[in-house]
Design an enzyme around this catalytic site. Structure first.
Site, PDB file in Angstrom:
ATOM      1  N   ASP A 160       6.165  -0.385   7.701  1.00 39.82           N
ATOM      2  CA  ASP A 160       5.877  -1.668   8.342  1.00 39.82           C
ATOM      3  C   ASP A 160       7.104  -2.545   8.485  1.00 39.82           C
ATOM      4  O   ASP A 160       7.036  -3.617   9.086  1.00 39.82           O
ATOM      5  CB  ASP A 160       4.826  -2.428   7.541  1.00 39.82           C
ATOM      6  CG  ASP A 160       5.366  -2.923   6.207  1.00 39.82           C
ATOM      7  OD1 ASP A 160       5.920  -2.086   5.442  1.00 39.82           O
ATOM      8  OD2 ASP A 160       5.271  -4.124   5.921  1.00 39.82           O
ATOM      9  N   PHE A 180       6.317   8.147   3.880  1.00 38.87           N
ATOM     10  CA  PHE A 180       5.507   6.931   3.957  1.00 38.87           C
ATOM     11  C   PHE A 180       6.117   5.815   3.117  1.00 38.87           C
ATOM     12  O   PHE A 180       6.422   6.012   1.935  1.00 38.87           O
ATOM     13  CB  PHE A 180       4.095   7.190   3.420  1.00 38.87           C
ATOM     14  CG  PHE A 180       3.152   7.835   4.392  1.00 38.87           C
ATOM     15  CD1 PHE A 180       2.408   7.073   5.274  1.00 38.87           C
ATOM     16  CD2 PHE A 180       2.990   9.216   4.393  1.00 38.87           C
ATOM     17  CE1 PHE A 180       1.522   7.670   6.159  1.00 38.87           C
ATOM     18  CE2 PHE A 180       2.098   9.822   5.267  1.00 38.87           C
ATOM     19  CZ  PHE A 180       1.361   9.045   6.163  1.00 38.87           C
ATOM     20  N   ASP A 181       6.239   4.648   3.718  1.00 33.43           N
ATOM     21  CA  ASP A 181       6.541   3.448   2.951  1.00 33.43           C
ATOM     22  C   ASP A 181       5.313   3.095   2.112  1.00 33.43           C
ATOM     23  O   ASP A 181       4.187   3.511   2.434  1.00 33.43           O
ATOM     24  CB  ASP A 181       6.891   2.303   3.909  1.00 33.43           C
ATOM     25  CG  ASP A 181       7.066   0.979   3.199  1.00 33.43           C
ATOM     26  OD1 ASP A 181       7.868   0.910   2.255  1.00 33.43           O
ATOM     27  OD2 ASP A 181       6.369   0.021   3.585  1.00 33.43           O
ATOM     28  N   ALA A 182       5.520   2.314   1.051  1.00 35.93           N
ATOM     29  CA  ALA A 182       4.407   1.949   0.170  1.00 35.93           C
ATOM     30  C   ALA A 182       3.820   0.584   0.550  1.00 35.93           C
ATOM     31  O   ALA A 182       2.797   0.493   1.222  1.00 35.93           O
ATOM     32  CB  ALA A 182       4.862   1.969  -1.285  1.00 35.93           C
TER      33      ALA A 182
END
Length: 229
Positions: free
Chosen positions: A183, A10-12
């Site tokens: 994103d 997961f990106d933050a």
């Protein structure tokens, strides 16, 4: 139907963290400290400057040590405040940024559910001290095996060496076992695709996306549960 993944990357910021809300608050706090009148136009100006420098970082055209004060140097130049030190503004801004840990809608529940079945890793290009401070303030931490910050390891997404580090550290020998969710079409999606792993574009604004850009795209984090659990 759930796939064969074992690891979810997961990106933050902009994915699990509501970075726009955090950035807005930290910027407003910084302006207040230095008696700079706050305005939405000046926030937008700063954001555009900041984004341009992060894009340069992704391409290897600038270092993070250069990026951080330069964004405020450019901002101060544009608002004609040459009496202030951009390095001091940057330190204040990062400190304020680390105080806020707003989450994206659904982030906590989604991570809680998915952690029952998958190993969750947080993969971020953010500033190490700031990201640690924010991560520690959220209940997300209990569901993640590790947060891997580019500044700490010396490589930035989408550099394949960043992904090499993640995969080696967590003994992921089969690339089909991992998917990155983020994103950023450049750092997360192109980076993951070029590395040979599946990609999920978190697309809350429902931007038009060509079919071959990512493995799939979602407009709400809850859609991950529908696909993966």
């Amino acid at each position: 139907m759930p796939k064969k993944y074992t690891h979810l990357l997961f990106d933050a910021d902009g994915t699990l963290f509501d970075f726009e809300k955090t950035e807005h608050q930290a910027f407003a706090d910084t302006m207040e400290k230095y008696a700079i009148p706050y305005s939405a136009d000046w926030l937008l100006m700063y954001k555009n400057i900041n984004i341009s420098y992060w894009k340069m970082l992704e391409k290897g055209l600038i270092t993070k040590d250069e990026l951080l004060p330069k964004r405020f140097a450019d901002f101060l130049d544009k608002i004609k405040r040459t009496d202030l030190d951009p390095r001091e503004l940057n330190r204040t801004y990062l400190s304020r940024l680390g105080q806020y840990a707003f989450l994206s809608p659904g982030a906590l529940d989604v991570c809680r559910i998915l952690s029952e079945k998958y190993t969750l890793l947080l993969v971020t290009n953010g500033v190490y001290s700031t990201q640690v401070s924010r991560f520690d303030k959220t209940p997300l931490k209990q569901y993640f095996t590790e947060m891997i910050v580019s500044e700490k390891i010396g490589y930035t997404k989408p550099d394949p060496r960043y992904f090499d580090y993640v995969f080696d550290r967590h003994s992921i020998s089969d690339k089909s076992k991992a998917i990155i969710i983020g994103d950023s079409l450049s750092a997360d999606i192109k980076g993951g695709r070029d590395y040979g792993i599946d990609t999920c574009f978190y697309n809350p604004e429902n931007l038009p996306v060509e079919d071959d850009v990512c493995t799939f795209n979602i407009t709400k984090l809850e859609q991950l549960v529908e696909r993966l659990f």
